[in-house]
Design a protein around this motif. Structure first.
Motif, PDB file in Angstrom:
ATOM      1  N   SER A  63      50.635  91.374  58.332  1.00  0.00           N
ATOM      2  CA  SER A  63      51.468  91.539  57.146  1.00  0.00           C
ATOM      3  C   SER A  63      50.679  91.106  55.920  1.00  0.00           C
ATOM      4  N   LEU A  64      51.231  91.378  54.783  1.00  0.00           N
ATOM      5  CA  LEU A  64      50.616  90.922  53.535  1.00  0.00           C
ATOM      6  C   LEU A  64      50.533  89.394  53.527  1.00  0.00           C
ATOM      7  N   LEU A  65      51.533  88.734  54.081  1.00  0.00           N
ATOM      8  CA  LEU A  65      51.529  87.278  54.156  1.00  0.00           C
ATOM      9  C   LEU A  65      50.374  86.784  55.027  1.00  0.00           C
ATOM     10  N   MET A  66      50.123  87.451  56.143  1.00  0.00           N
ATOM     11  CA  MET A  66      49.016  87.056  57.020  1.00  0.00           C
ATOM     12  C   MET A  66      47.668  87.250  56.322  1.00  0.00           C
ATOM     13  N   VAL A  67      47.520  88.357  55.633  1.00  0.00           N
ATOM     14  CA  VAL A  67      46.279  88.618  54.891  1.00  0.00           C
ATOM     15  C   VAL A  67      46.090  87.555  53.815  1.00  0.00           C
ATOM     16  N   HIS A  68      47.170  87.238  53.115  1.00  0.00           N
ATOM     17  CA  HIS A  68      47.115  86.213  52.074  1.00  0.00           C
ATOM     18  C   HIS A  68      46.727  84.860  52.669  1.00  0.00           C
ATOM     19  N   ALA A  69      47.285  84.531  53.814  1.00  0.00           N
ATOM     20  CA  ALA A  69      46.971  83.261  54.464  1.00  0.00           C
ATOM     21  C   ALA A  69      45.490  83.176  54.812  1.00  0.00           C
ATOM     22  N   GLN A  70      44.949  84.245  55.360  1.00  0.00           N
ATOM     23  CA  GLN A  70      43.530  84.248  55.712  1.00  0.00           C
ATOM     24  C   GLN A  70      42.648  84.136  54.465  1.00  0.00           C
ATOM     25  N   ASP A  71      43.039  84.836  53.412  1.00  0.00           N
ATOM     26  CA  ASP A  71      42.308  84.764  52.154  1.00  0.00           C
ATOM     27  C   ASP A  71      42.370  83.348  51.585  1.00  0.00           C
ATOM     28  N   HIS A  72      43.545  82.747  51.645  1.00  0.00           N
ATOM     29  CA  HIS A  72      43.754  81.396  51.142  1.00  0.00           C
ATOM     30  C   HIS A  72      42.863  80.407  51.896  1.00  0.00           C
ATOM     31  N   LEU A  73      42.783  80.555  53.205  1.00  0.00           N
ATOM     32  CA  LEU A  73      41.969  79.666  54.025  1.00  0.00           C
ATOM     33  C   LEU A  73      40.488  79.816  53.695  1.00  0.00           C
ATOM     34  N   MET A  74      40.024  81.032  53.595  1.00  0.00           N
ATOM     35  CA  MET A  74      38.604  81.243  53.289  1.00  0.00           C
ATOM     36  C   MET A  74      38.253  80.712  51.898  1.00  0.00           C
ATOM     37  N   ASN A  75      39.167  80.893  50.950  1.00  0.00           N
ATOM     38  CA  ASN A  75      38.958  80.356  49.611  1.00  0.00           C
ATOM     39  C   ASN A  75      38.843  78.840  49.654  1.00  0.00           C
ATOM     40  N   ALA A  76      39.729  78.204  50.392  1.00  0.00           N
ATOM     41  CA  ALA A  76      39.724  76.747  50.493  1.00  0.00           C
ATOM     42  C   ALA A  76      38.417  76.254  51.113  1.00  0.00           C
ATOM     43  N   MET A  77      37.931  76.953  52.113  1.00  0.00           N
ATOM     44  CA  MET A  77      36.674  76.565  52.749  1.00  0.00           C
ATOM     45  C   MET A  77      35.511  76.681  51.765  1.00  0.00           C
ATOM     46  N   THR A  78      35.521  77.728  50.972  1.00  0.00           N
ATOM     47  CA  THR A  78      34.462  77.921  49.987  1.00  0.00           C
ATOM     48  C   THR A  78      34.511  76.834  48.915  1.00  0.00           C
ATOM     49  N   VAL A  79      35.704  76.531  48.435  1.00  0.00           N
ATOM     50  CA  VAL A  79      35.844  75.489  47.414  1.00  0.00           C
ATOM     51  C   VAL A  79      35.379  74.146  47.975  1.00  0.00           C
ATOM     52  N   ARG A  80      35.757  73.827  49.211  1.00  0.00           N
ATOM     53  CA  ARG A  80      35.304  72.575  49.833  1.00  0.00           C
ATOM     54  C   ARG A  80      33.777  72.524  49.928  1.00  0.00           C
ATOM     55  N   ASP A  81      33.171  73.627  50.378  1.00  0.00           N
ATOM     56  CA  ASP A  81      31.712  73.666  50.488  1.00  0.00           C
ATOM     57  C   ASP A  81      31.037  73.477  49.131  1.00  0.00           C
ATOM     58  N   LEU A  82      31.574  74.149  48.126  1.00  0.00           N
ATOM     59  CA  LEU A  82      31.005  74.004  46.781  1.00  0.00           C
ATOM     60  C   LEU A  82      31.241  72.605  46.225  1.00  0.00           C
ATOM     61  N   ALA A  83      32.383  72.008  46.527  1.00  0.00           N
ATOM     62  CA  ALA A  83      32.662  70.649  46.071  1.00  0.00           C
ATOM     63  C   ALA A  83      31.639  69.671  46.642  1.00  0.00           C
ATOM     64  N   GLU A  85      28.584  70.305  47.447  1.00  0.00           N
ATOM     65  CA  GLU A  85      27.326  70.520  46.718  1.00  0.00           C
ATOM     66  C   GLU A  85      27.396  69.951  45.302  1.00  0.00           C
ATOM     67  N   ILE A  86      28.515  70.148  44.632  1.00  0.00           N
ATOM     68  CA  ILE A  86      28.666  69.631  43.266  1.00  0.00           C
ATOM     69  C   ILE A  86      28.620  68.106  43.263  1.00  0.00           C
ATOM     70  N   ILE A  87      29.270  67.491  44.229  1.00  0.00           N
ATOM     71  CA  ILE A  87      29.238  66.029  44.334  1.00  0.00           C
ATOM     72  C   ILE A  87      27.815  65.546  44.549  1.00  0.00           C
ATOM     73  N   ASP A  88      27.090  66.202  45.442  1.00  0.00           N
ATOM     74  CA  ASP A  88      25.694  65.831  45.702  1.00  0.00           C
ATOM     75  C   ASP A  88      24.838  65.975  44.437  1.00  0.00           C
ATOM     76  N   LEU A  89      25.012  67.079  43.728  1.00  0.00           N
ATOM     77  CA  LEU A  89      24.253  67.281  42.496  1.00  0.00           C
ATOM     78  C   LEU A  89      24.611  66.242  41.440  1.00  0.00           C
ATOM     79  N   THR A  90      25.887  65.901  41.368  1.00  0.00           N
ATOM     80  CA  THR A  90      26.325  64.894  40.406  1.00  0.00           C
ATOM     81  C   THR A  90      25.710  63.545  40.722  1.00  0.00           C
ATOM     82  N   LYS A  91      25.656  63.178  41.992  1.00  0.00           N
ATOM     83  CA  LYS A  91      25.023  61.928  42.406  1.00  0.00           C
ATOM     84  C   LYS A  91      23.561  61.914  41.973  1.00  0.00           C
TER      85      LYS A  91
END
Length: 96
Positions: A63-83, A85-91
């Motif tokens: 469903s559209l909800l399932m697609v949205h959920a998967q997109d939401h999860l992948m986005n969250a994983m990307t933001v966590r990974d970038l966070a 890296e940003i924390i490391d660079l800031t240090k």
């Protein structure tokens, strides 16, 4: 809905971790990254349960909800990974 909720929590924690790092609060930033990881693990468990059910022949409606959920999860994983890296660079920037 669990994937969306836990994914959203993970993304929020990662974004708050970046804000803490910008203020040189690296201990709090690391704690928030750990919270993000825990939320992602919860979302991933739900996703894994769905995948295992489908592998047993149980149909999951795409469903559209399932697609949205998967997109939401992948986005969250990307933001966590970038966070991370940003924390490391800031240090490194602060230590220069």
């Amino acid at each position: 809905m669990g994937i969306i909720i836990h994914g959203g929590n993970a993304r929020s924690s990662a974004m708050r971790a970046i804000a803490e790092a910008k203020n040189a609060n690296f201990g709090e930033a690391e704690k928030l990254i750990e919270e993000s990881n825990e939320e992602l693990n919860k979302a991933h468990r739900i996703q894994t349960d769905l995948i295992q059910a489908e592998s047993r022949g149980e149909k999951t409606e795409i469903s559209l909800l399932m697609v949205h959920a998967q997109d939401h999860l992948m986005n969250a994983m990307t933001v966590r990974d970038l966070a991370i890296e940003i924390i490391d660079l800031t240090k490194k920037t602060i230590n220069i």
